[in-house]
Design a protein around this motif. Sequence first.
Motif, short mmCIF file in Angstrom:
data_model
loop_
_atom_site.label_atom_id
_atom_site.label_comp_id
_atom_site.label_asym_id
_atom_site.label_seq_id
_atom_site.Cartn_x
_atom_site.Cartn_y
_atom_site.Cartn_z
N TRP A 4 -5.69 -35.03 -20.37
CA TRP A 4 -5.25 -34.80 -18.99
C TRP A 4 -5.38 -36.09 -18.18
N GLN A 34 0.29 -35.10 -13.36
CA GLN A 34 -0.80 -34.17 -13.07
C GLN A 34 -0.45 -33.25 -11.90
N SER A 80 -0.79 -26.50 -12.48
CA SER A 80 -1.09 -25.13 -12.90
C SER A 80 -1.57 -25.07 -14.36
N GLN A 81 -1.37 -26.13 -15.11
CA GLN A 81 -1.78 -26.18 -16.52
C GLN A 81 -3.13 -26.85 -16.73
N LYS A 82 -3.71 -27.39 -15.66
CA LYS A 82 -4.93 -28.19 -15.80
C LYS A 82 -6.06 -27.42 -16.51
N GLY A 83 -6.27 -26.18 -16.15
CA GLY A 83 -7.36 -25.41 -16.72
C GLY A 83 -7.20 -25.07 -18.19
N THR A 84 -5.98 -25.07 -18.67
CA THR A 84 -5.73 -24.71 -20.07
C THR A 84 -5.20 -25.88 -20.91
N TRP A 85 -5.07 -27.06 -20.30
CA TRP A 85 -4.48 -28.21 -20.98
C TRP A 85 -5.18 -28.51 -22.30
N ASP A 86 -6.51 -28.50 -22.30
CA ASP A 86 -7.25 -28.83 -23.52
C ASP A 86 -7.09 -27.78 -24.61
N LYS A 87 -6.64 -26.60 -24.26
CA LYS A 87 -6.45 -25.53 -25.25
C LYS A 87 -5.07 -25.60 -25.92
N GLN A 130 1.15 -30.55 -26.00
CA GLN A 130 0.78 -31.43 -24.89
C GLN A 130 1.78 -32.58 -24.77
#
Length: 64
Positions: free
Chosen positions: A23, A31, A36-43, A49
């Motif tokens: 991120w 960014q 809206s994708q920040k919370g799930t980006w790492d998943k 990505q």
Amino acid sequence: MWLGLGIAVLALTSVAHADGVAWSDLTDAQQKLLASQKGTWDKLAPDRQEQIARGAERWLQMNP
């Protein structure tokens, strides 16, 4: 010779995709667009990505 070069390029591309996009590596504009994708980006899967990051960059380059 060309076959060896092609294989090397494919190998390097595979390595690049394996890591995905952190991120923090996204531009500020990406960014903001993808907030809206920040919370799930790492998943997300690394290849996903990369697809989303490229799509965001293309979107940002479009003329209004």
